[in-house]
Design a protein around this motif. Structure first.
Motif, PDB file in Angstrom:
ATOM      1  N   ALA A  77      70.997  41.779  -6.873  1.00  9.58           N
ATOM      2  CA  ALA A  77      70.969  40.443  -6.290  1.00  9.58           C
ATOM      3  C   ALA A  77      70.206  40.189  -4.959  1.00  9.58           C
ATOM      4  O   ALA A  77      69.347  39.217  -4.743  1.00  9.58           O
ATOM      5  N   ALA A  78      70.211  41.324  -4.185  1.00 10.68           N
ATOM      6  CA  ALA A  78      69.335  41.069  -2.856  1.00 10.68           C
ATOM      7  C   ALA A  78      67.999  41.680  -2.946  1.00 10.68           C
ATOM      8  O   ALA A  78      67.300  41.619  -1.967  1.00 10.68           O
ATOM      9  N   VAL A  79      67.681  42.379  -3.862  1.00 12.09           N
ATOM     10  CA  VAL A  79      66.552  43.028  -4.078  1.00 12.09           C
ATOM     11  C   VAL A  79      65.279  42.087  -3.913  1.00 12.09           C
ATOM     12  O   VAL A  79      64.340  42.421  -3.334  1.00 12.09           O
ATOM     13  N   PRO A  80      65.359  40.684  -4.630  1.00 14.45           N
ATOM     14  CA  PRO A  80      64.273  39.906  -4.390  1.00 14.45           C
ATOM     15  C   PRO A  80      63.799  39.609  -2.968  1.00 14.45           C
ATOM     16  O   PRO A  80      62.771  39.345  -2.403  1.00 14.45           O
ATOM     17  N   GLN A  81      65.042  39.531  -1.993  1.00 16.90           N
ATOM     18  CA  GLN A  81      64.808  39.367  -0.772  1.00 16.90           C
ATOM     19  C   GLN A  81      64.119  40.400   0.029  1.00 16.90           C
ATOM     20  O   GLN A  81      63.308  39.980   0.899  1.00 16.90           O
ATOM     21  N   ALA A  82      64.632  41.565  -0.414  1.00 20.93           N
ATOM     22  CA  ALA A  82      63.956  42.988   0.297  1.00 20.93           C
ATOM     23  C   ALA A  82      62.538  42.817  -0.224  1.00 20.93           C
ATOM     24  O   ALA A  82      61.707  43.575   0.777  1.00 20.93           O
ATOM     25  N   LEU A  83      62.030  42.321  -1.286  1.00 22.96           N
ATOM     26  CA  LEU A  83      60.594  42.339  -1.476  1.00 22.96           C
ATOM     27  C   LEU A  83      59.586  41.264  -0.863  1.00 22.96           C
ATOM     28  O   LEU A  83      58.772  41.351  -0.845  1.00 22.96           O
ATOM     29  N   LEU A  84      60.469  40.072  -0.579  1.00 21.68           N
ATOM     30  CA  LEU A  84      59.815  38.893  -0.078  1.00 21.68           C
ATOM     31  C   LEU A  84      59.285  39.329   1.345  1.00 21.68           C
ATOM     32  O   LEU A  84      60.046  40.111   2.235  1.00 21.68           O
ATOM     33  N   PRO A  85      58.354  38.286   1.814  1.00 22.20           N
ATOM     34  CA  PRO A  85      57.818  38.709   3.472  1.00 22.20           C
ATOM     35  C   PRO A  85      58.976  37.954   4.311  1.00 22.20           C
ATOM     36  O   PRO A  85      59.656  37.317   3.785  1.00 22.20           O
ATOM     37  N   ALA A  86      59.128  38.754   5.387  1.00 18.14           N
ATOM     38  CA  ALA A  86      60.310  37.972   6.322  1.00 18.14           C
ATOM     39  C   ALA A  86      60.189  36.705   6.694  1.00 18.14           C
ATOM     40  O   ALA A  86      61.145  35.984   6.986  1.00 18.14           O
ATOM     41  N   ASP A  87      58.653  36.198   6.829  1.00 14.72           N
ATOM     42  CA  ASP A  87      58.510  34.698   7.133  1.00 14.72           C
ATOM     43  C   ASP A  87      59.247  33.848   6.107  1.00 14.72           C
ATOM     44  O   ASP A  87      59.392  32.757   6.456  1.00 14.72           O
ATOM     45  N   VAL A  88      59.119  34.626   4.817  1.00 12.26           N
ATOM     46  CA  VAL A  88      59.528  33.494   3.760  1.00 12.26           C
ATOM     47  C   VAL A  88      61.163  33.676   4.101  1.00 12.26           C
ATOM     48  O   VAL A  88      62.021  32.535   3.658  1.00 12.26           O
ATOM     49  N   VAL A  89      61.781  34.525   3.811  1.00 11.11           N
ATOM     50  CA  VAL A  89      63.359  34.653   3.901  1.00 11.11           C
ATOM     51  C   VAL A  89      63.864  34.139   5.032  1.00 11.11           C
ATOM     52  O   VAL A  89      64.947  33.620   4.803  1.00 11.11           O
ATOM     53  N   ARG A  90      63.134  34.134   6.109  1.00 12.81           N
ATOM     54  CA  ARG A  90      64.123  33.606   7.380  1.00 12.81           C
ATOM     55  C   ARG A  90      64.140  31.997   7.053  1.00 12.81           C
ATOM     56  O   ARG A  90      65.131  31.735   7.651  1.00 12.81           O
ATOM     57  N   PHE A  91      63.396  31.300   6.202  1.00 13.43           N
ATOM     58  CA  PHE A  91      63.618  29.902   6.076  1.00 13.43           C
ATOM     59  C   PHE A  91      64.370  29.817   4.678  1.00 13.43           C
ATOM     60  O   PHE A  91      64.982  28.848   4.589  1.00 13.43           O
ATOM     61  N   LEU A  92      64.028  30.843   3.752  1.00 12.45           N
ATOM     62  CA  LEU A  92      64.549  30.446   2.437  1.00 12.45           C
ATOM     63  C   LEU A  92      66.081  30.788   2.407  1.00 12.45           C
ATOM     64  O   LEU A  92      66.736  30.012   1.729  1.00 12.45           O
ATOM     65  N   VAL A  93      66.671  31.843   2.856  1.00  8.43           N
ATOM     66  CA  VAL A  93      68.199  32.076   3.079  1.00  8.43           C
ATOM     67  C   VAL A  93      68.903  30.798   3.717  1.00  8.43           C
ATOM     68  O   VAL A  93      69.740  30.287   3.123  1.00  8.43           O
ATOM     69  N   PRO A  94      68.765  30.200   4.919  1.00  9.89           N
ATOM     70  CA  PRO A  94      69.576  28.985   5.428  1.00  9.89           C
ATOM     71  C   PRO A  94      69.321  27.842   4.509  1.00  9.89           C
ATOM     72  O   PRO A  94      70.236  27.049   4.450  1.00  9.89           O
ATOM     73  N   ALA A  95      68.204  27.549   3.932  1.00 13.09           N
ATOM     74  CA  ALA A  95      67.939  26.479   3.106  1.00 13.09           C
ATOM     75  C   ALA A  95      68.661  26.743   1.845  1.00 13.09           C
ATOM     76  O   ALA A  95      69.476  26.098   1.281  1.00 13.09           O
ATOM     77  N   GLY A  96      68.743  28.192   1.197  1.00 13.68           N
ATOM     78  CA  GLY A  96      69.772  28.474  -0.008  1.00 13.68           C
ATOM     79  C   GLY A  96      71.299  28.004   0.408  1.00 13.68           C
ATOM     80  O   GLY A  96      71.852  27.610  -0.679  1.00 13.68           O
ATOM     81  N   VAL A  97      71.431  28.542   1.653  1.00 21.90           N
ATOM     82  CA  VAL A  97      72.865  28.354   1.866  1.00 21.90           C
ATOM     83  C   VAL A  97      73.446  26.798   2.123  1.00 21.90           C
ATOM     84  O   VAL A  97      74.442  26.541   1.523  1.00 21.90           O
ATOM     85  N   THR A  98      72.599  26.056   2.853  1.00 25.82           N
ATOM     86  CA  THR A  98      72.661  24.849   2.816  1.00 25.82           C
ATOM     87  C   THR A  98      72.821  24.168   1.445  1.00 25.82           C
ATOM     88  O   THR A  98      73.718  23.299   1.187  1.00 25.82           O
ATOM     89  N   ALA A  99      71.702  24.494   0.744  1.00 24.76           N
ATOM     90  CA  ALA A  99      71.832  23.933  -0.947  1.00 24.76           C
ATOM     91  C   ALA A  99      73.294  24.322  -1.449  1.00 24.76           C
ATOM     92  O   ALA A  99      73.750  23.577  -2.187  1.00 24.76           O
ATOM     93  N   GLY A 100      73.541  25.476  -1.236  1.00 24.68           N
ATOM     94  CA  GLY A 100      74.902  25.695  -2.053  1.00 24.68           C
ATOM     95  C   GLY A 100      75.965  25.078  -1.563  1.00 24.68           C
ATOM     96  O   GLY A 100      76.903  24.669  -2.200  1.00 24.68           O
ATOM     97  N   LEU A 101      75.993  24.631  -0.120  1.00 25.02           N
ATOM     98  CA  LEU A 101      77.301  23.862   0.441  1.00 25.02           C
ATOM     99  C   LEU A 101      76.977  22.687  -0.121  1.00 25.02           C
ATOM    100  O   LEU A 101      78.143  22.007  -0.374  1.00 25.02           O
TER     101      LEU A 101
END
Length: 403
Positions: A77-101
């Motif tokens: 499940a984490a493989v897509p993150q490993a393939l994405l640029p760091a500049d995308v992941v750094r904002f995508l993850v907190p946005a995803g966590v917030t959306a999940g909450l």
């Protein structure tokens, strides 16, 4: 008096003003941006999972890192993150966590029949974001606990609509990534919903087996991670654990005695959940029966699990808070609010401010909350509030409740 109380409930259930929604949006977006600017991999905990995926892509065992505590499915499940640029992941993850909450809060509201556009829905989420410290911690860490915080309310909503097998699939999918919701399978045992139980157990078993076969160390979770979790001997992890077993040991109680006390408390919690299910409920109490059993099972696990962190509370707290307008709910009692006092941000607690000492505050919240819900479960007679019934939204057309 009743009329005044009814008016208060009615005010909360009316649609929220647009400016309040904008305030909520600004608060949530600001938190995402703050974390994105500070964390290149979307948070410390998320980085652990991403490193595990990177190790697998490089042909190494993801379980070489003892702090990777997830099932093999999480690696894929984490493989897509490993393939994405760091500049995308750094904002995508907190946005995803917030959306999940946010999604978990929405499902919790629907379990109680509360309107999603109401003042209660908007102000409640705003209160969680600003007044409950673990909310910010979870977004900051990017911990995958957010999957459980979304899956449990979603599964209970499905149960309340009679869709037990679908609920089992949701729980199974969450467990396949992180086994945090494993205690909830006892709810299916209490209800004798064997097909739902099979779905909740079968999905993670199949996903984990398939993912493990793709790992260089297929049994790594059992040979490395599981012994680590059972021992709980990592000095770094122990400083942040809210389990009474870890906290009492830090206060000088012999570790064996602390573990025994925590285990006894957890067993008592499971008994409370079992008794609540056996007590059943009258008309309109089916949702409360399901919710209190599930929440008590999770809190019992948090009392004894190693590790047990403050953000685990976000799996159960929204479900309890969303019922504060429902007569007889655990959130209507004073001890529910007492339990939340140590988690108010901005207040300085003497001797407890260093990050490694906040586990003492977290343990107080966990224990008081477990006691509050346990008492709600074992009451022999449902306490009927003097309030008139709250006018809530009717269930979705076509839905059904079956127990």
């Amino acid at each position: 008096m009743n009329k005044g109380k009814s008016s208060v409930c009615g005010w909360w259930l009316r649609p929220a003003e647009p400016y309040v929604r904008w305030v909520l949006a600004v608060v949530l977006v600001a938190a995402v941006v703050r974390v994105g600017l500070a964390s290149p991999q979307g948070g410390m905990d998320n980085a652990i999972v991403v490193r595990a995926a990177e190790a697998w892509l490089d042909g190494r065992s993801p379980y070489a890192d003892r702090h990777f505590l997830y099932l093999p499915g999480a690696v894929l499940a984490a493989v897509p993150q490993a393939l994405l640029p760091a500049d995308v992941v750094r904002f995508l993850v907190p946005a995803g966590v917030t959306a999940g909450l946010v999604g978990g809060w929405a499902c919790a509201l629907r379990v109680h029949g509360m309107p999603l556009r109401s003042r209660f829905a908007v102000y409640g989420l705003l209160g969680l974001a600003l007044g409950f410290a673990p909310f910010g911690h979870l977004v900051q860490l990017g911990n995958w606990t957010v999957g459980s915080a979304l899956a449990l309310p979603c599964a209970l909503l499905l149960v309340c609509r009679g869709r037990w097998v679908a609920a089992g699939l949701v729980i199974g999918a969450a467990v396949a990534v992180k086994p945090l919701l494993a205690p909830v399978v006892l709810l299916f045992v209490f209800a004798r919903r064997w097909r739902a139980l099979g779905a909740a157990v079968g999905v993670p078993a199949l996903v984990s087996a398939a993912a493990a076969l793709a790992m260089p160390d297929p049994a790594g979770f059992f040979t490395r991670t599981l012994p680590f979790l059972l021992r709980g001997e990592d000095t770094f992890v122990r400083l942040y654990e809210a389990s009474p077993a870890a906290v009492l040991a830090r206060l000088g109680v012999p570790e064996s005695a602390a573990t025994l006390l925590a285990g006894g408390a957890a067993a008592a919690g499971v008994w409370c959940a079992w008794r609540r299910w056996g007590r059943g409920g009258g008309e309109g109490a089916a949702e409360a029966r399901v919710l209190e059993c599930a929440v008590m099972l999770m809190l019992s696990a948090f009392l004894v699990s190693r590790p047990s962190y403050d953000h685990y509370l976000l799996v159960v707290l929204p479900l309890l808070l969303a019922g504060v307008l429902t007569p007889g709910s655990a959130a209507r009692g004073p001890w529910f609010w007492v339990a939340l006092v140590p988690q108010v941000p901005g207040f300085t607690w003497p001797w407890l401010e260093p990050g490694t000492r906040r586990a003492f505050k977290d343990a107080v919240t966990l224990c008081v909350l477990a006691g509050t819900v346990g008492w709600a479960c074992v009451r022999s007679v449902t306490v009927e509030s003097a309030d008139p019934p709250v006018a809530r939204e009717s269930p979705v057309p076509g839905s059904r409740t079956a127990f």
